[in-house]
Enzyme design. Structure first.
Site, PDB file in Angstrom:
ATOM      1  N   GLU A 104      40.761  31.534  36.031  1.00 40.26           N
ATOM      2  CA  GLU A 104      40.206  32.293  37.157  1.00 40.26           C
ATOM      3  C   GLU A 104      41.082  32.087  38.393  1.00 40.26           C
ATOM      4  O   GLU A 104      41.740  31.048  38.533  1.00 40.26           O
ATOM      5  CB  GLU A 104      38.761  31.810  37.387  1.00 40.26           C
ATOM      6  CG  GLU A 104      38.016  32.385  38.548  1.00 40.26           C
ATOM      7  CD  GLU A 104      37.765  33.896  38.480  1.00 40.26           C
ATOM      8  OE1 GLU A 104      38.757  34.637  38.371  1.00 40.26           O
ATOM      9  OE2 GLU A 104      36.603  34.309  38.582  1.00 40.26           O
ATOM     10  N   ASP A 105      41.082  33.063  39.295  1.00 41.42           N
ATOM     11  CA  ASP A 105      41.894  32.929  40.506  1.00 41.42           C
ATOM     12  C   ASP A 105      41.290  31.931  41.484  1.00 41.42           C
ATOM     13  O   ASP A 105      41.957  31.018  41.957  1.00 41.42           O
ATOM     14  CB  ASP A 105      42.122  34.297  41.187  1.00 41.42           C
ATOM     15  CG  ASP A 105      40.829  35.083  41.429  1.00 41.42           C
ATOM     16  OD1 ASP A 105      39.732  34.583  41.080  1.00 41.42           O
ATOM     17  OD2 ASP A 105      40.914  36.202  41.970  1.00 41.42           O
ATOM     18  N   ASP A 108      34.516  30.359  44.435  1.00 39.11           N
ATOM     19  CA  ASP A 108      33.955  30.435  45.784  1.00 39.11           C
ATOM     20  C   ASP A 108      32.505  29.927  45.680  1.00 39.11           C
ATOM     21  O   ASP A 108      32.284  28.720  45.611  1.00 39.11           O
ATOM     22  CB  ASP A 108      34.059  31.903  46.224  1.00 39.11           C
ATOM     23  CG  ASP A 108      33.698  32.140  47.672  1.00 39.11           C
ATOM     24  OD1 ASP A 108      33.900  31.258  48.493  1.00 39.11           O
ATOM     25  OD2 ASP A 108      33.210  33.242  47.990  1.00 39.11           O
ATOM     26  N   PHE A 158      39.300  33.666  53.939  1.00 37.96           N
ATOM     27  CA  PHE A 158      39.580  34.703  52.947  1.00 37.96           C
ATOM     28  C   PHE A 158      41.084  34.802  52.715  1.00 37.96           C
ATOM     29  O   PHE A 158      41.847  35.096  53.631  1.00 37.96           O
ATOM     30  CB  PHE A 158      39.011  36.057  53.391  1.00 37.96           C
ATOM     31  CG  PHE A 158      39.046  37.060  52.286  1.00 37.96           C
ATOM     32  CD1 PHE A 158      38.078  37.049  51.283  1.00 37.96           C
ATOM     33  CD2 PHE A 158      40.077  37.989  52.207  1.00 37.96           C
ATOM     34  CE1 PHE A 158      38.132  37.954  50.229  1.00 37.96           C
ATOM     35  CE2 PHE A 158      40.135  38.900  51.153  1.00 37.96           C
ATOM     36  CZ  PHE A 158      39.158  38.880  50.172  1.00 37.96           C
ATOM     37  N   ARG A 171      48.209  41.789  46.169  1.00 33.81           N
ATOM     38  CA  ARG A 171      48.281  40.986  44.940  1.00 33.81           C
ATOM     39  C   ARG A 171      49.713  40.566  44.638  1.00 33.81           C
ATOM     40  O   ARG A 171      49.960  39.553  44.010  1.00 33.81           O
ATOM     41  CB  ARG A 171      47.749  41.785  43.739  1.00 33.81           C
ATOM     42  CG  ARG A 171      46.266  42.098  43.791  1.00 33.81           C
ATOM     43  CD  ARG A 171      45.797  42.591  42.418  1.00 33.81           C
ATOM     44  NE  ARG A 171      44.511  43.268  42.459  1.00 33.81           N
ATOM     45  CZ  ARG A 171      43.325  42.662  42.421  1.00 33.81           C
ATOM     46  NH1 ARG A 171      43.269  41.351  42.362  1.00 33.81           N
ATOM     47  NH2 ARG A 171      42.208  43.352  42.451  1.00 33.81           N
TER      48      ARG A 171
HETATM   49  P1  5GP Z   1      32.242  33.463  43.362  1.00 35.68           P
HETATM   50  O1  5GP Z   1      31.404  34.089  42.298  1.00 35.68           O
HETATM   51  O2  5GP Z   1      32.737  32.085  43.012  1.00 35.68           O
HETATM   52  O3  5GP Z   1      31.542  33.494  44.702  1.00 35.68           O
HETATM   53  O4  5GP Z   1      33.463  34.432  43.615  1.00 35.68           O
HETATM   54  C1  5GP Z   1      34.595  34.407  42.829  1.00 35.68           C
HETATM   55  C2  5GP Z   1      35.372  35.675  43.013  1.00 35.68           C
HETATM   56  O5  5GP Z   1      35.307  36.132  44.367  1.00 35.68           O
HETATM   57  C3  5GP Z   1      36.844  35.438  42.754  1.00 35.68           C
HETATM   58  O6  5GP Z   1      37.161  35.643  41.412  1.00 35.68           O
HETATM   59  C4  5GP Z   1      37.493  36.460  43.661  1.00 35.68           C
HETATM   60  O7  5GP Z   1      37.580  37.687  43.001  1.00 35.68           O
HETATM   61  C5  5GP Z   1      36.537  36.589  44.829  1.00 35.68           C
HETATM   62  N1  5GP Z   1      36.942  35.768  45.983  1.00 35.68           N
HETATM   63  C6  5GP Z   1      36.331  34.668  46.471  1.00 35.68           C
HETATM   64  N2  5GP Z   1      36.972  34.174  47.552  1.00 35.68           N
HETATM   65  C7  5GP Z   1      38.038  34.978  47.734  1.00 35.68           C
HETATM   66  C8  5GP Z   1      39.122  34.974  48.680  1.00 35.68           C
HETATM   67  O8  5GP Z   1      39.260  34.144  49.585  1.00 35.68           O
HETATM   68  N3  5GP Z   1      40.050  35.966  48.530  1.00 35.68           N
HETATM   69  C9  5GP Z   1      39.965  36.925  47.569  1.00 35.68           C
HETATM   70  N4  5GP Z   1      40.931  37.840  47.528  1.00 35.68           N
HETATM   71  N5  5GP Z   1      38.977  36.942  46.658  1.00 35.68           N
HETATM   72  C10 5GP Z   1      38.017  35.995  46.746  1.00 35.68           C
END
Ligand code: 5GP
Length: 187
Positions: A104-105, A108, A158, A171
């Site tokens: 995963e990238d 959050d 972000f 990207r």
């Molecule tokens: P979570 O479900 O953990 O809240 O969110 C995960 C997803 O939110 C990540 O896979 C990504 O797509 C997006 N995301 C969360 N924080 C960021 C951020 O700082 N930048 C970007 N581009 N995407 C984020």
């Protein structure tokens, strides 16, 4: 791409340079290689954000392995999570009895990965681990979510670049930076 590129003007600041990313991804590849000796893991790329990290990471793992891809909906074009997770593209292969690593990238709130982990566990993976490029521990809403491998802990901001987007852009930046709020606060 050098840092005079127009896209870099949209950043507040650089957070992780391409050199640092390279070092950490190599280190993670070595760890996974050691941890999975004698096994043949399936690496699952979570599209689209993890694609750049995934392409680099798999080339640092010295093991026989296979790849698969999943796409899920998370943010759309906003910068806050909706909590709604939908599978847009599912795996092509069965993972029954397999050693699976979800790539995963960024973690959050943890909602997305928590959901994915539940689904893949139900499908009978022998083992299931998570490898994330970035982690924002301050934002976690699922405190029990175990992220097995993380390259960088980052502050609550972000970020874009190295696969991460805002509204599908940035990207292709080779580094990771904090997006200037002026970009997403535009009317
Ligand atoms: P979570 O479900 O953990 O809240 O969110 C995960 C997803 O939110 C990540 O896979 C990504 O797509 C997006 N995301 C969360 N924080 C960021 C951020 O700082 N930048 C970007 N581009 N995407 C984020």
């Amino acid at each position: 791409m050098n840092q005079d590129s127009g896209m870099y003007q949209d950043l507040d600041r650089l957070l992780v340079t391409r050199q640092k990313i390279r070092e950490k991804v190599q280190e993670l590849g070595r760890r996974i290689t050691e941890d999975y000796q004698g096994k043949e893991p399936v690496l699952v790329c979570i599209l689209k954000g993890a694609c750049v990290f995934f392409a680099d990471l798999i080339r640092e793992i010295d093991l026989p392995l296979s790849l698969d891809f999943m796409a899920i909906s998370s943010y759309g074009s906003a910068t806050k999570t909706s909590g709604v997770v939908r599978i847009l593209k599912d795996l092509d292969q069965t993972i029954l009895g397999k050693d699976v690593i979800i790539v995963e990238d960024i973690v959050d709130s943890g909602v997305t990965l928590n959901y994915l982990k539940q689904i893949l566990r139900q499908r009978g993976a022998a083992t299931l681990k998570i490898a994330a490029l970035l982690d924002k521990p301050a934002r976690r809403k699922i405190p029990d979510l175990k992220v097995d491998y993380v390259c960088f802990d980052i502050p609550d901001a972000f970020v874009v670049g190295y696969g991460l987007d805002y509204d599908q852009r940035y990207r292709n930046l080779p580094d990771i930076g904090v997006l200037s709020p002026a970009i997403y606060e535009k009317p």
